[in-house]
Write an enzyme that holds these catalytic residues in place. Structure first.
Site, mmCIF file in Angstrom:
data_model
loop_
_atom_site.group_PDB
_atom_site.id
_atom_site.type_symbol
_atom_site.label_atom_id
_atom_site.label_comp_id
_atom_site.label_asym_id
_atom_site.label_seq_id
_atom_site.Cartn_x
_atom_site.Cartn_y
_atom_site.Cartn_z
ATOM 1 N N GLU A 1 0.838 -1.195 0.000
ATOM 2 C CA GLU A 1 0.000 0.000 0.000
ATOM 3 C C GLU A 1 0.879 1.253 0.000
ATOM 4 O O GLU A 1 1.825 1.364 0.776
ATOM 5 C CB GLU A 1 -0.878 -0.019 1.254
ATOM 6 C CG GLU A 1 -1.722 1.217 1.470
ATOM 7 C CD GLU A 1 -2.454 1.210 2.814
ATOM 8 O OE1 GLU A 1 -3.381 2.004 2.976
ATOM 9 O OE2 GLU A 1 -2.076 0.389 3.692
ATOM 10 N N LYS B 1 -9.332 2.528 -1.764
ATOM 11 C CA LYS B 1 -9.569 2.074 -0.395
ATOM 12 C C LYS B 1 -10.915 2.587 0.100
ATOM 13 O O LYS B 1 -11.148 3.790 0.191
ATOM 14 C CB LYS B 1 -8.436 2.542 0.511
ATOM 15 C CG LYS B 1 -8.464 1.954 1.919
ATOM 16 C CD LYS B 1 -7.197 2.357 2.674
ATOM 17 C CE LYS B 1 -7.102 1.716 4.047
ATOM 18 N NZ LYS B 1 -5.840 2.098 4.731
ATOM 19 N N CYS C 1 -5.482 -2.739 3.046
ATOM 20 C CA CYS C 1 -5.288 -2.616 4.498
ATOM 21 C C CYS C 1 -6.590 -2.721 5.286
ATOM 22 O O CYS C 1 -7.168 -3.794 5.404
ATOM 23 C CB CYS C 1 -4.534 -1.326 4.808
ATOM 24 S SG CYS C 1 -3.605 -1.404 6.374
#
Length: 579
Positions: free
Chosen positions: A45, A116, A149
């Site tokens: 990431e 995200k 994440c």
């Protein structure tokens, strides 16, 4: 297309504000992977720029459109090696909105991207929440999905991708605050029977210690390649035929889903103050809650009801002597595993009468599994027996192969308000379906009691990490680093009391436990039945400070409140397009 090929997770330490250095280093590591024959390479990431940005102004010089100069460089690499690569980078769109983005690139260029969707505490400083939900990309090496994440904390994300046919979930992260490979990563692979390629960064950035542990996780939850600390590559062979069986502990779980029971997944009961929400119109207000002690007991039920009830009485007294106010026994504990139809009992009936007498004598709530006979129908059931004799019954909604031959599936959920808090019931195989625990959490459950008779492997140890973490985060060896039902507790911010049959000769490992509602709270608020023991107890707290708002994580349910149910429609479709 061959179903077998090599994949790799890249791990390295990016340096903030040194974009060219980071890209050059990433390409070097990707070259090493390609030279080893890797077809799919996953990088961390925000690996091109670093992660801990103060605000939009600071990251502004480093954002790019997609496709753009950075993706062009990785596309040239992918074309040269006829491979696929995932990179993490800050993206800017035509409206000057910034996103934390993962990009999948193949020999012909950009295939797709994921922004995200579930921001960690740092993203709102500069990035918008992503708007490209739950995509699965068809490629020359299979069906690939992307997560970033914090996204993987939310069971719905990986589940939707698996329902969409994902063979591999590429999870890029800047994971911190625990030993890795993280239990959440393992559970998402395990419960969805798919590969997870986890690329995490390592190192220290603006006082934040990242955990490393990049790895490849197989569909059964086993770690097939891992790197603990430092720059490097974790590479392994994958076989897509394995993931496409969609089996969890030998069960065809995707064929056994009950979408008609999951409608509540599209709601968010914690978007308002839950103390007000659950008392709205005076209907089913939350119990006040309190501190109490909960036990789980494990043993090997026999074919004789009297023998089982005698064993239950012994263990219940032991739990009471240890201060417990509630004890959970395994699935079919009262009637036995060997011939449930022959031993099936009515509810109420002789078995529940004896359990009620025991509960009254000890002043103890008792949760126990039994085969239930209701007229001509048989159910795999669990009852919660209160000290005042009130009996609440739950019928297993997701029968597995052991009970499908004799038991009808239950048609709804059971939630019971007690002085200990709001309690929901599941039975064994039910808890392998992440949707089930989530519905109970959305109904405001503080505790999920789960009698079980599960075989197979749902825990894993950790040898320890050389990554230095701030106290009190543990770094040493742990025999129970991953316990799937600890994850069930944490993802729903509930306590989870898991009581499994212990009969190693017949394949039942026990490993019962009481797990806390925050898996990042150390030392952990839990108790696991150890070798040679039959009972374990832990303190639970379902109360609240003197406030109109929840001050206790089990009542706030932070992870439940941060869900994005508007994107979950496919979870409740009868035919969601799973392939």
């Amino acid at each position: 297309m061959s179903s077998e090929y090599k994949v790799a997770a890249v791990q390295f330490e990016p340096v903030m504000c040194e974009k060219e250095r980071n890209i050059t280093r990433l390409l070097e590591l990707c070259e090493q992977a390609a030279a080893a024959g890797v077809r799919l390479i996953v990088t961390p990431e925000m690996g091109t720029t670093g992660y801990c940005w103060h605000d939009r102004a600071e990251v502004a010089p480093f954002v790019e459109k997609i496709p753009g100069s950075t993706t062009h460089r990785f596309a040239a690499f992918a074309r040269r090696h006829n491979c696929y690569v995932v990179i993490g980078m800050p993206e800017v769109d035509d409206d000057d909105i910034y996103y934390n983005t993962a990009v999948l690139i193949g020999p012909d260029g950009v295939i797709g991207r994921h922004r995200k969707t579930h921001p960690y505490i740092s993203e709102p400083k500069w990035a918008a929440s992503g708007d490209l939900h739950n995509q699965v990309f068809e490629t020359g090496i299979g069906r690939i999905a992307l997560l970033i994440c914090m996204d993987i904390h939310f069971l719905e994300t990986a589940r939707l991708m698996a329902l969409g046919g994902a063979d591999i979930i590429c999870h890029i992260s800047n994971w911190l605050a625990e030993r890795t490979p993280a239990p959440y990563w393992i559970s998402r692979a395990f419960e969805n029977s798919c590969y997870v390629i986890e690329s995490n960064r390592w190192g220290l950035e603006r006082t934040v210690q990242f955990s490393g542990g990049s790895c490849v996780i197989a569909p059964d939850g086993s770690i097939v390649a891992v790197i603990d600390k430092g720059d490097g590559i974790a590479a392994a062979e994958v076989d897509l035929a394995t993931t496409r069986q969609r089996r969890v502990l030998g069960e065809a779980v995707f064929a056994q889903r009950r979408p008609e029971l999951y409608a509540e997944l599209l709601t968010n009961t914690f978007s308002w103050n839950p103390h007000e929400f659950f008392g709205l119109y005076g209907h089913q207000p939350w119990p006040a809650g309190k501190r109490s002690r909960v036990s789980v007991a494990q043993f090997a039920p026999r074919a004789d009801v009297d023998t089982n009830l005698a064993e239950i009485a012994v263990l219940a007294r032991q739990a009471k002597a240890d201060g417990a106010e509630l004890v959970v026994f395994p699935e079919l504990a009262a009637t036995g595993l060997s011939d449930p139809p022959a031993a099936a009992q009515p509810i109420p009936g002789p078995v529940t009468d004896r359990l009620a007498a025991l509960a009254a004598e000890l002043g103890l709530f008792v949760v126990c599994g039994l085969a239930e006979r209701a007229g001509d129908d048989l159910y795999n059931s669990a009852c919660l027996v209160a000290p005042d004799g009130v009996i609440s019954v739950y019928r297993k909604t997701h029968p597995g192969h052991e009970d499908r031959s004799w038991a009808r599936a239950g048609e709804g959920w059971t939630v019971v308000d007690t002085p200990l808090g709001r309690i929901g019931l599941l039975i064994g195989h039910d808890a392998l379906f992440p949707e089930a625990g989530r519905v109970l959490a959305l109904r405001g459950c503080d505790l999920i009691a789960c009698p079980a008779a599960l075989t197979g492997t749902f825990t894993a140890s950790h040898e320890g990490t050389i990554v230095t973490q701030p106290a009190p985060i543990p770094t040493g060896a742990d025999p129970y680093h991953w316990h799937h039902f600890r994850v069930r507790a944490g993802e729903n911010n509930t306590f989870f009391a898991f009581a499994n049959v212990h009969d190693p000769e017949r394949g039942y490992p026990g490993l019962s436990g009481v797990f806390g509602p925050d898996t990042f709270a150390f030392p952990r608020r839990e108790a696991i039945v150890g070798n040679g023991e039959r009972i374990a107890a832990a303190e639970i707290d379902t109360g609240n400070l003197d406030s109109v708002y929840p001050t206790n994580v089990v009542r706030r349910k932070d992870l439940v409140a941060m869900r994005m149910p508007h994107s979950y429609r496919d979870l409740v479709r009868t035919q969601p397009g799973n392939r």
